[in-house]
Write an enzyme that holds these catalytic residues in place. Structure first.
Site, PDB file in Angstrom:
ATOM      1  N   GLY A 286      39.163  40.190  52.142  1.00  0.00           N
ATOM      2  CA  GLY A 286      39.814  39.779  53.380  1.00  0.00           C
ATOM      3  C   GLY A 286      39.723  40.769  54.513  1.00  0.00           C
ATOM      4  O   GLY A 286      40.532  40.718  55.455  1.00  0.00           O
TER       5      GLY A 286
ATOM      6  N   ASP B  71      42.119  32.833  56.136  1.00  0.00           N
ATOM      7  CA  ASP B  71      42.981  33.894  55.615  1.00  0.00           C
ATOM      8  C   ASP B  71      43.767  34.630  56.698  1.00  0.00           C
ATOM      9  O   ASP B  71      44.682  35.400  56.382  1.00  0.00           O
ATOM     10  CB  ASP B  71      42.155  34.922  54.837  1.00  0.00           C
ATOM     11  CG  ASP B  71      41.575  34.368  53.548  1.00  0.00           C
ATOM     12  OD1 ASP B  71      41.937  33.233  53.167  1.00  0.00           O
ATOM     13  OD2 ASP B  71      40.748  35.064  52.927  1.00  0.00           O
TER      14      ASP B  71
ATOM     15  N   PRO C  22      35.006  46.910  52.280  1.00  0.00           N
ATOM     16  CA  PRO C  22      33.636  46.377  52.337  1.00  0.00           C
ATOM     17  C   PRO C  22      33.615  44.923  52.793  1.00  0.00           C
ATOM     18  O   PRO C  22      34.552  44.157  52.536  1.00  0.00           O
ATOM     19  CB  PRO C  22      33.138  46.514  50.897  1.00  0.00           C
ATOM     20  CG  PRO C  22      34.375  46.554  50.069  1.00  0.00           C
ATOM     21  CD  PRO C  22      35.421  47.225  50.894  1.00  0.00           C
TER      22      PRO C  22
ATOM     23  N   GLY D 206      32.147  41.011  52.932  1.00  0.00           N
ATOM     24  CA  GLY D 206      31.616  40.053  51.977  1.00  0.00           C
ATOM     25  C   GLY D 206      32.009  40.345  50.548  1.00  0.00           C
ATOM     26  O   GLY D 206      31.287  40.010  49.615  1.00  0.00           O
TER      27      GLY D 206
ATOM     28  N   LYS E 159      43.297  42.555  50.650  1.00  0.00           N
ATOM     29  CA  LYS E 159      44.119  41.739  49.755  1.00  0.00           C
ATOM     30  C   LYS E 159      43.313  41.404  48.501  1.00  0.00           C
ATOM     31  O   LYS E 159      42.075  41.493  48.480  1.00  0.00           O
ATOM     32  CB  LYS E 159      44.590  40.448  50.438  1.00  0.00           C
ATOM     33  CG  LYS E 159      43.477  39.526  50.956  1.00  0.00           C
ATOM     34  CD  LYS E 159      42.833  38.638  49.919  1.00  0.00           C
ATOM     35  CE  LYS E 159      41.715  37.774  50.507  1.00  0.00           C
ATOM     36  NZ  LYS E 159      40.871  37.137  49.465  1.00  0.00           N
TER      37      LYS E 159
END
Length: 309
Positions: A113, A149, A107, A109, A24
């Site tokens: 999300g 999230d 990826p 970090g 996201k």
């Protein structure tokens, strides 16, 4: 009843659920303040995109055992897939385990999300395998215990998210634009990002006006991306610590992006383009400079889980 007994009665133990887990971007992310429970109050506009991890889940022998393949080593206390499996088993009372295989493309970090989406996908998959038929509200109540999230990924592909992540107002997604995401490879811890933000705030700090639900909806639906007034409260403190983000933002501007933003607490920067040809030219230019660049579209519906025999 153990899951083995459950399967003997209801399902073939060779059943497997496959599901795509999308990334996201936060078109808007506004930190309103710290709550009494130490979480932060936010209002944010989430949009899922066509960048996916692929997850498959099947039953495994052993009491509440969780096997994960394809994911980089993460301490179990921080592994959202592991925690999602354990929490579901605890809440359902099912006494067995699951094997999870993941093809990881999002990826970590990066503010996209990936971990939260993976946890949501695993909760959905186990719910199907076990035949528990829990609705999204019940799954969302589990999800918020895993991460702020997670409920969004369970419930919607475009939404205004408020509170600490539990108040979700789904939106009909706009799909009349293209998105390029650049991840500079800087791993940013969300908790540390909030600490940096808190440290930057003083009583004399000038706060921006808070977007209301109605104002966000009007901005999103009625205006072209070039006129969006969205922003990300993290950007100033994160870019100060990581100047490369400013450089990426300038690159997008020089490539005539209609809108440029930071996703989540970073480090991914994304640009919005109204025309596919402009987006493709920008993608080519950015790939000459950065390693991780994706040209994607807004997702218009949640990926469906596929039950395989």
């Amino acid at each position: 009843m153990t899951l083995d007994e459950f399967f003997n009665k209801k399902l073939n133990i060779r059943m497997e659920v496959s599901i795509k887990s999308p990334a996201k971007v936060n078109l808007h992310l506004e930190i309103i303040g710290r709550r009494n429970d130490e979480y932060h109050e936010i209002i944010s506009l989430f949009q899922s995109i066509t960048l996916f991890d692929e997850i498959s889940v099947r039953a495994a022998s052993g009491n509440r055992r969780c096997e994960i393949q394809g994911q980089p080593d993460i301490p179990l206390k921080d592994n959202l897939i592991y925690r999602a499996v354990k929490l579901f088993l605890e809440e359902s009372g099912i006494d067995s385990g699951f094997s999870v295989n993941i093809v990881k493309r999002i990826p970590m970090g990066a503010g996209l999300g990936g971990g939260s989406g993976n946890a949501a996908a695993v909760l959905e998959a186990i719910n199907i395998l076990c035949g528990t038929k829990w609705d999204t509200e019940r799954l969302g109540n589990l999800g918020i215990r895993l991460g702020s999230d997670v409920p969004f990924f369970l419930k919607s592909v475009a939404a205004i998210v408020r509170g600490r992540g539990e108040e979700i107002t789904g939106l009909k997604p706009r799909v009349d634009y293209f998105i390029i995401v650049v991840n500079p490879g800087i791993n940013i811890n969300t908790s540390k990002a909030y600490s940096l933000y808190d440290a930057s705030i003083s009583e004399n700090s000038k706060k921006r006006d808070v977007f209301s639900l109605a104002t966000l909806e009007e901005e999103y639906f009625e205006k072209p991306p070039s006129m969006w007034r969205f922003f990300n409260s993290f950007y100033q403190v994160i870019s100060k610590k990581h100047p490369l983000l400013d450089e990426i933002k300038k690159d997008f501007s020089s490539l005539r992006a209609d809108y440029v933003g930071l996703s989540g607490s970073g480090s991914s920067i994304f640009g919005i383009f109204s025309q596919q040809s402009s987006a493709e030219r920008a993608e080519k230019a950015l790939k000459n400079k950065y390693t991780q660049v994706w040209l994607v579209k807004p997702l218009d519906r949640k990926p469906e889980a596929v039950l395989k025999y």
